[in-house]
Design an enzyme around this catalytic site. Structure first.
Site, mmCIF file in Angstrom:
data_model
loop_
_atom_site.group_PDB
_atom_site.id
_atom_site.type_symbol
_atom_site.label_atom_id
_atom_site.label_comp_id
_atom_site.label_asym_id
_atom_site.label_seq_id
_atom_site.Cartn_x
_atom_site.Cartn_y
_atom_site.Cartn_z
ATOM 1 N N LYS A 1 0.834 -1.205 0.000
ATOM 2 C CA LYS A 1 0.000 0.000 0.000
ATOM 3 C C LYS A 1 0.870 1.256 0.000
ATOM 4 O O LYS A 1 0.606 2.208 -0.730
ATOM 5 C CB LYS A 1 -0.936 -0.012 1.222
ATOM 6 C CG LYS A 1 -2.062 -1.039 1.087
ATOM 7 C CD LYS A 1 -2.831 -1.230 2.374
ATOM 8 C CE LYS A 1 -3.858 -2.355 2.218
ATOM 9 N NZ LYS A 1 -4.552 -2.701 3.456
ATOM 10 N N GLN B 1 -4.263 -0.988 9.801
ATOM 11 C CA GLN B 1 -4.216 -2.341 9.236
ATOM 12 C C GLN B 1 -4.766 -3.355 10.242
ATOM 13 O O GLN B 1 -4.329 -3.389 11.393
ATOM 14 C CB GLN B 1 -2.767 -2.685 8.848
ATOM 15 C CG GLN B 1 -2.612 -4.023 8.158
ATOM 16 C CD GLN B 1 -3.318 -4.083 6.802
ATOM 17 O OE1 GLN B 1 -3.244 -3.148 6.003
ATOM 18 N NE2 GLN B 1 -4.019 -5.174 6.532
ATOM 19 N N ASP C 1 -10.802 3.703 4.742
ATOM 20 C CA ASP C 1 -11.264 2.323 4.605
ATOM 21 C C ASP C 1 -12.795 2.217 4.628
ATOM 22 O O ASP C 1 -13.350 1.159 4.340
ATOM 23 C CB ASP C 1 -10.692 1.473 5.748
ATOM 24 C CG ASP C 1 -9.511 0.632 5.270
ATOM 25 O OD1 ASP C 1 -9.456 0.325 4.065
ATOM 26 O OD2 ASP C 1 -8.667 0.276 6.118
#
Ligand code: NDP
Length: 284
Positions: free
Chosen positions: A54, A98, A121
């Site tokens: 990422k 994460q 997200d």
């Protein structure tokens, strides 16, 4: 005739190139450089690889990355303090925490602490609500990428039968919601669904987000269906495979996404897209 391949890697690269141009344009017009804060707690090997990919993609597209790699022993309070600091950091337009977090940290507490305006997200309850309402702000990355993949086939979604296998908050439920908003008739299946093969065979669009290697077999798929394989499963010999038995299903489906090179790269591209969108909203 074998199915057409939905090449997520190629599509994601096209989107990342487009984002790169969008980043440059935003900087030129407003002086704002889109920034993503990446928070990794601990040393989980899969998470470490995901975060590395990422960050690399962000940097290649010209985004600023604020990298926060923390010890697995850190307290929930310390992590919350970091999130508060990032919420107030004007260089940061997206915050990625994460998952999974260590067991002593309550993931929902951390995710709920991320400002909904920086929730790249799309996991914050505010953004979940906006998505369900049909007025999304941040759409979760994997479902957003799946929709782009389906759109890339050129097949209309409205009126089609869509079956989503899996009902997680990060994939199954949001992808079903997005398909519903595009006027598909949607069925969500899970581990207690009766006669799953029969339901799958009705699907014009089949999304498999189960986490079980090659679970969807050729005889579970309708001729000509669009099949999106979200699963990432590692075999004993180290190979990655999806939730769909690719060799069997490609003989039936009209379109199929591979693993690797399907949904995975699209998820990363959508994270960049969300960060850029967040920055554009700030710059307005
Ligand atoms: P979860 O484990 O949270 O959810 C799995 C879902 O599959 C659950 O709803 C479960 O049902 C259902 N399920 C399990 N067994 C069966 C069965 N035998 N029949 C029908 N349904 C079943 O997984 P995620 O949604 O987080 O992820 C799914 C897969 O996608 C994983 O392989 C994951 O690694 C991958 N993934 C890939 C991403 C990417 O970028 N490519 C991003 C995110 C995930 P129930 O609810 O009843 O338990």
């Amino acid at each position: 005739m074998p199915a057409n391949i939905i090449d997520g890697k190629r599509l994601a690269q096209e989107i990342r190139d487009e984002i790169g141009r969008g980043v440059k344009a935003l900087e030129t017009q407003t002086g704002v450089c889109p920034g993503l804060a990446v928070v990794l707690v601990g040393e989980d090997p899969a998470s470490t690889v995901y975060v590395k990919n990422k960050k690399k993609a962000c940097e290649a597209a010209g985004l600023y990355v604020a990298d926060h790699h923390l010890s697995a022993k850190m307290s929930q309070t310390e992590l919350l303090q970091l999130i508060q600091q990032l919420n107030g950091d004007h260089k940061v337009h997206g915050i990625l925490v994460q998952l999974p977090l260590p067991a002593h940290v309550e993931s929902h507490v951390i995710l709920n602490a991320v400002s909904p305006d920086k929730d790249a997200d799309g996991f914050h309850p505010y953004n979940v609500g906006r998505l369900v309402e049909g007025a999304p702000v941040f759409v979760p990355c994997t479902p957003k990428g799946i929709i782009r993949m389906i759109e890339s086939t050129g097949e209309p979604v409205a009126g089609k039968r869509a079956v989503v296998v899996g009902r997680s908050n990060i994939v199954g439920k949001p992808v079903a919601t997005l398909l519903l908003h595009q006027h598909a008739t949607v069925t969500i299946c899970h581990s207690r669904t009766r006669d799953l093969p029969a339901l799958c065979r009705e699907a014009d669009i089949l999304v498999a987000a189960i986490g079980k290697s090659r679970f969807i077999k050729g005889d579970m798929v309708k001729d000509g269906a669009i099949v999106i394989d979200v699963g990432i499963n590692r075999l004993d010999d180290g190979r990655l495979v999806g939730d769909v038995d690719f060799d069997q299903v490609r003989e039936r489906a009209g379109w199929i996404s591979p693993v690797p090179g399907g949904v995975g790269p699209m998820t990363i591209a959508m994270l960049l897209a969300n960060t850029l969108e967040g920055a554009r909203r700030t710059a307005r």
